[in-house]
Design an enzyme around this catalytic site. Structure first.
Site, short mmCIF file in Angstrom:
data_model
loop_
_atom_site.label_atom_id
_atom_site.label_comp_id
_atom_site.label_asym_id
_atom_site.label_seq_id
_atom_site.Cartn_x
_atom_site.Cartn_y
_atom_site.Cartn_z
N HIS A 1 -15.35 -7.22 -1.74
CA HIS A 1 -15.32 -8.95 -2.35
C HIS A 1 -16.67 -9.46 -2.01
O HIS A 1 -17.07 -10.35 -1.84
CB HIS A 1 -13.85 -8.88 -1.43
CG HIS A 1 -13.08 -8.93 -1.99
ND1 HIS A 1 -12.61 -8.80 -3.13
CD2 HIS A 1 -11.76 -8.16 -0.93
CE1 HIS A 1 -11.41 -7.73 -3.30
NE2 HIS A 1 -10.68 -7.38 -1.76
N HIS B 1 -9.02 1.15 -6.24
CA HIS B 1 -7.71 0.56 -5.33
C HIS B 1 -6.55 0.50 -5.52
O HIS B 1 -5.79 0.98 -6.48
CB HIS B 1 -7.65 -1.03 -5.67
CG HIS B 1 -9.61 -1.89 -5.18
ND1 HIS B 1 -9.97 -1.89 -3.86
CD2 HIS B 1 -10.42 -1.96 -5.98
CE1 HIS B 1 -10.58 -2.17 -4.19
NE2 HIS B 1 -11.14 -2.20 -5.87
N LEU B 2 -5.88 0.65 -4.37
CA LEU B 2 -4.32 1.41 -4.45
C LEU B 2 -3.13 -0.28 -5.15
O LEU B 2 -2.43 0.55 -5.93
CB LEU B 2 -3.87 1.45 -3.16
CG LEU B 2 -4.49 2.24 -2.36
CD1 LEU B 2 -4.15 2.18 -0.99
CD2 LEU B 2 -4.14 3.93 -2.61
N SER B 3 -4.03 -1.59 -4.72
CA SER B 3 -3.21 -2.66 -5.12
C SER B 3 -3.55 -3.00 -6.28
O SER B 3 -5.34 -2.25 -6.10
CB SER B 3 -2.62 -3.64 -4.35
OG SER B 3 -3.73 -4.15 -3.68
N ASN C 1 -12.77 3.77 -2.50
CA ASN C 1 -12.26 2.38 -2.13
C ASN C 1 -12.96 1.75 -1.23
O ASN C 1 -12.43 2.32 0.12
CB ASN C 1 -10.66 2.88 -2.19
CG ASN C 1 -9.23 1.75 -1.65
OD1 ASN C 1 -10.56 0.26 -1.33
ND2 ASN C 1 -8.21 1.81 -1.71
N TYR D 1 0.69 -1.54 0.47
CA TYR D 1 0.32 0.07 0.26
C TYR D 1 1.07 1.38 -0.14
O TYR D 1 0.08 1.52 -0.02
CB TYR D 1 -0.81 -0.10 1.44
CG TYR D 1 -2.28 -1.30 0.99
CD1 TYR D 1 -2.83 -1.40 -0.02
CD2 TYR D 1 -1.96 -1.95 2.00
CE1 TYR D 1 -3.46 -2.04 0.14
CE2 TYR D 1 -2.70 -3.59 1.92
CZ TYR D 1 -3.49 -3.55 1.29
OH TYR D 1 -4.12 -4.89 1.17
N ARG E 1 -9.45 -12.18 -3.13
CA ARG E 1 -9.39 -10.16 -3.88
C ARG E 1 -10.09 -10.22 -5.26
O ARG E 1 -10.32 -8.99 -5.78
CB ARG E 1 -8.29 -9.63 -3.00
CG ARG E 1 -8.03 -9.59 -2.81
CD ARG E 1 -6.61 -8.43 -1.77
NE ARG E 1 -5.98 -9.15 -0.28
CZ ARG E 1 -7.09 -8.94 0.39
NH1 ARG E 1 -7.44 -7.74 0.70
NH2 ARG E 1 -6.09 -9.20 1.98
N ASP F 1 -25.65 -2.34 -3.64
CA ASP F 1 -26.77 -1.91 -4.03
C ASP F 1 -27.43 0.15 -3.09
O ASP F 1 -28.00 0.90 -4.32
CB ASP F 1 -27.91 -2.12 -2.96
CG ASP F 1 -28.28 -3.74 -3.19
OD1 ASP F 1 -28.48 -4.09 -4.62
OD2 ASP F 1 -28.99 -4.27 -2.05
#
Length: 144
Positions: free
Chosen positions: A80, A100-102, A74, A22, A111, A87
């Site tokens: 997941h 997402h950072l990664s 994020n 991260y 993931r 919703d």
């Protein structure tokens, strides 16, 4: 143009948690970077973070009632499995980009799937904090 940035669980631990994944910047440094870059783009950017699913849903609802033009989210691990966040995003119909950072597709198998991304106009993954800037540019160009 008014953009809400929502960060989910454990993102408050940036700079502490798994720096090799991260990065070394702490949460406040990342938020400052997002706000500075947003200002350069002529955007009003407000950032929120919660480790609690219901609070994240409330942020999404507030984006609707407070007339935000776009959302950057994020969802962290909620990505997941949170049908409730999916919703909420579908319900407010505000253009949203998932960040997402990664690169979630290069990590553990669990993931790889995002249940929230189908409620978004796009997903940006693997570019670190620059992903938020990419998302702001995408929203600015999409919303015009």
């Amino acid at each position: 143009m008014k953009i809400m940035v929502i960060n989910g669980p454990n993102l408050n631990l940036l700079g502490i948690r798994e720096k090799e994944i991260y990065g070394a910047k702490d949460f406040n440094q990342v938020i400052d970077y997002i706000k500075e870059e947003g200002k350069e783009l002529g955007l009003e950017v407000n950032c929120f973070q919660s480790n609690i699913e219901g609070e994240i849903i409330n942020f999404i609802h507030n984006a609707y009632f407070e007339k935000y033009d776009g959302i950057i989210i994020n969802p962290g691990a909620y990505t997941h499995y949170s049908i409730a966040i999916y919703d909420a995003l579908k319900g407010v119909e505000i253009p949203t980009v998932e960040v997402h950072l990664s690169n979630i597709h290069k990590r553990e198998e669990f993931r790889h799937k995002s249940v929230t991304a189908p409620a978004c106009i796009g997903q940006i993954s693997g570019f670190g904090e620059y992903g938020y800037i990419m998302a702001m540019n995408a929203l600015k160009n999409k919303i015009k």
